[in-house]
Design an enzyme around this catalytic site. Structure first.
Site, short mmCIF file in Angstrom:
data_model
loop_
_atom_site.label_atom_id
_atom_site.label_comp_id
_atom_site.label_asym_id
_atom_site.label_seq_id
_atom_site.Cartn_x
_atom_site.Cartn_y
_atom_site.Cartn_z
N TYR A 1 20.05 17.28 40.92
CA TYR A 1 19.17 18.43 41.16
C TYR A 1 18.80 19.10 39.83
O TYR A 1 17.62 19.32 39.53
CB TYR A 1 19.83 19.46 42.09
CG TYR A 1 19.24 20.83 41.94
CD1 TYR A 1 18.00 21.13 42.51
CD2 TYR A 1 19.86 21.81 41.16
CE1 TYR A 1 17.43 22.39 42.32
CE2 TYR A 1 19.30 23.05 40.97
CZ TYR A 1 18.09 23.34 41.55
OH TYR A 1 17.51 24.56 41.35
N SER B 1 14.96 26.61 36.32
CA SER B 1 16.29 27.17 36.55
C SER B 1 17.07 27.27 35.25
O SER B 1 16.89 26.45 34.34
CB SER B 1 17.02 26.25 37.53
OG SER B 1 18.40 26.55 37.54
N LYS C 1 15.03 19.52 37.41
CA LYS C 1 14.39 20.69 36.79
C LYS C 1 14.09 20.40 35.32
O LYS C 1 13.01 20.73 34.81
CB LYS C 1 15.29 21.93 36.92
CG LYS C 1 15.44 22.44 38.35
CD LYS C 1 14.12 22.96 38.92
CE LYS C 1 14.22 23.32 40.37
NZ LYS C 1 12.92 23.59 41.02
N1 UFG Z 1 31.16 30.74 44.60
C1 UFG Z 1 32.38 30.92 45.22
N2 UFG Z 1 32.47 30.62 46.54
C2 UFG Z 1 31.41 30.15 47.27
C3 UFG Z 1 30.17 29.96 46.62
C4 UFG Z 1 30.08 30.26 45.28
O1 UFG Z 1 33.35 31.35 44.60
O2 UFG Z 1 31.58 29.88 48.47
C5 UFG Z 1 31.03 31.07 43.17
C6 UFG Z 1 30.68 29.87 42.31
O3 UFG Z 1 31.86 29.23 41.87
C7 UFG Z 1 29.92 30.55 41.18
C8 UFG Z 1 29.24 31.74 41.84
O4 UFG Z 1 29.95 31.95 43.04
O5 UFG Z 1 30.81 31.02 40.23
C9 UFG Z 1 27.78 31.50 42.14
O6 UFG Z 1 27.66 30.29 42.87
P1 UFG Z 1 26.30 29.88 43.60
O7 UFG Z 1 26.56 28.60 44.32
O8 UFG Z 1 25.80 31.01 44.41
O9 UFG Z 1 25.31 29.68 42.40
P2 UFG Z 1 25.41 28.70 41.15
O10 UFG Z 1 25.47 29.58 39.95
O11 UFG Z 1 26.43 27.67 41.29
O12 UFG Z 1 24.03 27.93 41.30
C10 UFG Z 1 22.83 28.60 41.09
C11 UFG Z 1 21.72 28.00 41.95
C12 UFG Z 1 21.39 26.60 41.51
C13 UFG Z 1 21.17 26.55 40.03
C14 UFG Z 1 22.33 27.17 39.29
C15 UFG Z 1 22.08 27.24 37.82
O13 UFG Z 1 22.10 27.97 43.31
O14 UFG Z 1 20.21 26.21 42.16
O15 UFG Z 1 22.53 28.49 39.75
O16 UFG Z 1 23.21 27.63 37.14
F1 UFG Z 1 21.06 25.28 39.61
#
Ligand code: UFG
Length: 341
Positions: A150, A125, A154
């Site tokens: 988590y 990741s 990785k």
């Molecule tokens: N977000 C919102 N509202 C939500 C969910 C997410 O505003 O309900 C925003 C988050 O703040 C972020 C973006 O949408 O800015 C993406 O969030 P995700 O949770 O979809 O993804 P992340 O980038 O946080 O996490 C992903 C993977 C993880 C990994 C990570 C690495 O899900 O497994 O990328 O950066 F570790």
């Protein structure tokens, strides 16, 4: 020749099995089904016409894991997806996360050595980069301390692979560092099946639009980005799946330059949360009800990939436009209906 796909009934695993089978590979899936559904096999069969072999196994159980290799003597490569993956949950359950994710990779590598399987692709990741100082990130961007157990699993798994590859150089390994996987198969036969309330942005959006959730919370609009919301690199799930086929092919054809390689698997384009909502609305004609709330703990501000190395070395490039990925995610949600999983 058979490819063992651990976690093959999960979101990324199932799409990869489809692409492998369509490229002519035989597959055996090993999965304990704790975060996926056996009906996924029907979806894979509907798309490809082939039902993959399936073994219900807990990969932290070395005896049971060895049985897979004794039974399927034609395994020549492994793609290891099986892992616990909820960032937030991992903070409260570090032992479960370290126990599962670390023991299962050690068992896979142990079996590689015992059964002389030479090729290994690992599901890593972009979380290993943390908030990088320079964007976009290349494979040489220094790794940073993980924000969650988590994320740390990785980073540790990559270290284990690295040390193993150094000690036993007949084994060939690739770690694919995914950015944010989204979308669903265009056939709507397989897609993401989040357990309970989704943590990730796209399933939260599709469930909100489907009426399962009241509104999306946009976690913060005071970041140092053009519209104040965080930036990510959203990669289509079928494009991501295809990257695994090219990685496997590279190893089998001995085209790898060293016996452990790392690739960024993203689109190379950063998109903010508000831009993503706007693209979703345009692609689907549906309004996304949302409100701006506080930042989510542990979120980084911005990250996107430099994909030059993957494009050149793997001969792979992300192709599906964001609007199409989002439309496929919505079509999949419509197929699920208002089902609360
Ligand atoms: N977000 C919102 N509202 C939500 C969910 C997410 O505003 O309900 C925003 C988050 O703040 C972020 C973006 O949408 O800015 C993406 O969030 P995700 O949770 O979809 O993804 P992340 O980038 O946080 O996490 C992903 C993977 C993880 C990994 C990570 C690495 O899900 O497994 O990328 O950066 F570790």
């Amino acid at each position: 020749m058979r490819i063992l796909v651990t976690g093959g009934t999960g979101f990324i695993g199932s799409h990869t099995v489809v692409e492998l089978q369509q490229a002519g590979y035989n597959v055996v899936i090993a999965d304990n089904l704790i975060n996926s559904n056996i009906e996924v096999l029907d979806g894979i069969e509907n798309i490809t016409g082939v039902r993959p072999a399936f073994e219900k196994v807990d990969l932290t159980d070395i005896t049971a894991t060895k049985e897979i290799f004794k039974k399927h003597k034609d395994i020549t490569a492994i793609i290891h997806f099986a892992a616990l993956k909820a960032v937030g949950e991992s903070v409260g359950k570090p032992l479960e996360y370290y126990g599962n994710n670390i023991n299962s990779i050690i068992n896979m590598l142990t079996c590689m050595r015992e059964f002389d399987v030479r090729n290994f692709v690992f599901s890593s990741s972009c979380t290993v980069y943390g908030q990088a100082d320079v964007l976009p990130v290349t494979e040489q961007t220094p790794k940073k301390k993980a924000e969650s157990p988590y994320g740390n699993t990785k980073a540790i798994c990559e270290d284990i692979m690295n040390d193993f590859a150094f000690a036993e150089n007949q084994f060939k390994m690739i770690a694919l560092r995914y950015f944010n996987p989204i979308g669903a198969h265009p056939s709507s036969q397989i897609g993401e099946l989040p357990n309970g309330t989704p943590n990730n942005l796209i399933p939260y959006i599709t469930q909100t639009v489907a009426g399962i959730r009241k509104e999306l919370s946009v976690f913060g609009n005071d970041y140092n980005t053009p519209d104040g919301t965080p930036i990510r690199d959203y990669i289509d799930i079928v494009d991501l799946a295809k990257a695994h086929v090219t990685a496997i092919q590279r190893l089998i054809d001995n085209k790898n330059k060293s016996n452990i390689e790392y690739f960024n698997i993203g689109t190379g384009t950063g998109v903010s949360v508000l831009e993503l909502i706007e693209t979703f609305e345009k692609a689907t004609g549906r309004k996304v009800p949302y409100k701006i709330t506080a930042r989510r703990a542990g979120d980084i501000e911005k990250i996107w990939a430099d994909t030059t190395f993957a494009n050149r070395e793997l001969g792979w490039k992300a192709e599906v436009p964001l609007s199409e990925s989002l439309l496929n995610a919505w079509k999949w949600q419509e197929k699920l209906g208002s089902l609360k999983l």
